[in-house]
Design an enzyme around this catalytic site. Sequence first.
Site, mmCIF file in Angstrom:
data_model
loop_
_atom_site.group_PDB
_atom_site.id
_atom_site.type_symbol
_atom_site.label_atom_id
_atom_site.label_comp_id
_atom_site.label_asym_id
_atom_site.label_seq_id
_atom_site.Cartn_x
_atom_site.Cartn_y
_atom_site.Cartn_z
ATOM 1 C CE LYS A 105 -4.158 -1.948 1.695
ATOM 2 N NZ LYS A 105 -5.326 -2.040 0.471
ATOM 3 C CE LYS B 6 -5.966 -8.180 -1.279
ATOM 4 N NZ LYS B 6 -7.466 -8.102 -1.151
ATOM 5 C CE LYS C 47 -13.339 -3.636 1.609
ATOM 6 N NZ LYS C 47 -11.962 -3.043 1.956
HETATM 7 P P1 ATP Z 1 -8.480 -2.948 0.712
HETATM 8 O O1 ATP Z 1 -8.104 -2.856 -0.881
HETATM 9 O O2 ATP Z 1 -8.999 -1.751 1.128
HETATM 10 O O3 ATP Z 1 -7.509 -3.459 1.485
HETATM 11 P P2 ATP Z 1 -9.701 -5.601 0.554
HETATM 12 O O4 ATP Z 1 -10.610 -6.090 -0.696
HETATM 13 O O5 ATP Z 1 -8.314 -6.108 0.717
HETATM 14 O O6 ATP Z 1 -9.566 -3.943 0.606
HETATM 15 P P3 ATP Z 1 -10.152 -5.851 3.534
HETATM 16 O O7 ATP Z 1 -10.986 -4.956 4.032
HETATM 17 O O8 ATP Z 1 -8.642 -5.433 3.404
HETATM 18 O O9 ATP Z 1 -10.423 -5.973 1.893
HETATM 19 O O10 ATP Z 1 -10.232 -7.364 3.783
HETATM 20 C C1 ATP Z 1 -11.595 -7.753 4.279
HETATM 21 C C2 ATP Z 1 -11.513 -9.410 4.360
HETATM 22 O O11 ATP Z 1 -11.605 -9.724 3.047
HETATM 23 C C3 ATP Z 1 -10.322 -9.900 5.062
HETATM 24 O O12 ATP Z 1 -10.590 -11.010 5.642
HETATM 25 C C4 ATP Z 1 -9.418 -10.313 3.837
HETATM 26 O O13 ATP Z 1 -8.507 -11.134 3.737
HETATM 27 C C5 ATP Z 1 -10.596 -10.744 2.912
HETATM 28 N N1 ATP Z 1 -10.030 -10.665 1.290
HETATM 29 C C6 ATP Z 1 -9.755 -9.435 0.506
HETATM 30 N N2 ATP Z 1 -9.563 -9.644 -0.439
HETATM 31 C C7 ATP Z 1 -9.771 -11.068 -0.807
HETATM 32 C C8 ATP Z 1 -9.588 -11.879 -1.928
HETATM 33 N N3 ATP Z 1 -9.119 -11.326 -3.072
HETATM 34 N N4 ATP Z 1 -10.006 -13.176 -1.945
HETATM 35 C C9 ATP Z 1 -10.257 -13.643 -0.839
HETATM 36 N N5 ATP Z 1 -10.373 -13.005 0.401
HETATM 37 C C10 ATP Z 1 -10.278 -11.552 0.469
HETATM 38 MG MG MG Z 2 -6.934 -5.577 2.142
#
Ligand code: ATP
Ligand code: MG
Length: 327
Positions: free
Chosen positions: A111, A194, A197
């Site tokens: 990040k 990965k 969001k």
């Molecule tokens: P950001 O980019 O803001 O970090 P993010 O999509 O990674 O967003 P988080 O809020 O960091 O979402 O994570 C929320 C939950 O979703 C965590 O348990 C994380 O491990 C899971 N998660 C995030 N991305 C994935 C993915 N691509 N596949 C499976 N699980 C995921």
């Molecule tokens: Mg994340």
Amino acid sequence: MDRILSGIKPTGQLTLGNYIGAIKNFAKVQQEGEAYLFIADLHALTLPIDPEFLRNNSRDLAAYYLAAGLDPKKTTIFLQSDVPAHSELAIILQNYLYMGELSRMTQFKDKSAKMKDEAIGLGLFAYPVLMAADIVIYDAKRIPVGEDQLQHIELARDLVHRFNNRYGETLVMPKGELVKVGSRIMSLSDPTKKMSKSDPKGDIYLNDSLEVMRKKIMSAVTDMEARVHYDVEKQPGISNLMTIMSALTGKSFEQIEKEFEGKGYGEFKRAVADAVCAEMEPYKARYEEIVKSGLVDDVLKDGAKRASVVAEATLKRVQKAVGLYNK
Ligand code: ATP
Ligand code: MG
């Protein structure tokens, strides 16, 4: 009964990755213990975010939790910032995690990679400290997360070990756990990355219409191998689509390979899109109902009350252990 804890940051529109790796699993897990599920709004401040967006998105995330079948009578659903003990505990715990180990965290490195040092907030660096506080404050043993969060949980485990060695058994040792299939859903437009969001490119967002979801799946990046076969190295795009299908239908990779033997990628992608739409259509409808019901505010208020009771007791225990006067 084991305590179970998890959270999601309201940083952007939820993705299919969040749904498969986290949300879908919570409804199952809540049957197995005493679950606490929070909206990590303080964590969302670690990178620039619009206040109005954060406010609305936090409420929205709660609606997506409820739509997934989370029962607010059983599972305590709340906003992280509504329970100030998280922050108070983090201020104490920051003294038992070290600069070296924090700077090795993949999430921090990813990040902050494109940022100048002058623009990287201390909160982004200290993220795992607050996350450790979020976990230990509920004496949580089971932490269901996606694969990317395991490193932070390992750090929380190191902290618990360190803290208990120094002050005696005070904190409960947590353990991360992953869903069997889909703990790391990859981006459709770049299957080596990965799905996230906070990434604006071409991923499936839960608020996309079914038509848009279908279109994105049909144009997912694949390869020239021309066979539906699970091989993450050689066929990352197809393997990712197989993972999505397997997670949503319960079919094994072998079953999927057999079903699509000799068939083209177009036909396979259509079947993946069908599986995604079959899951998302009722989910999106339940989400709309919950938004209309106005239930969310009451759920969050009640959740914060229940969470605070547990959180404050742990905070007191820690304050006493480290020698803060008159606690
Ligand atoms: P950001 O980019 O803001 O970090 P993010 O999509 O990674 O967003 P988080 O809020 O960091 O979402 O994570 C929320 C939950 O979703 C965590 O348990 C994380 O491990 C899971 N998660 C995030 N991305 C994935 C993915 N691509 N596949 C499976 N699980 C995921
Ligand atoms: Mg994340």
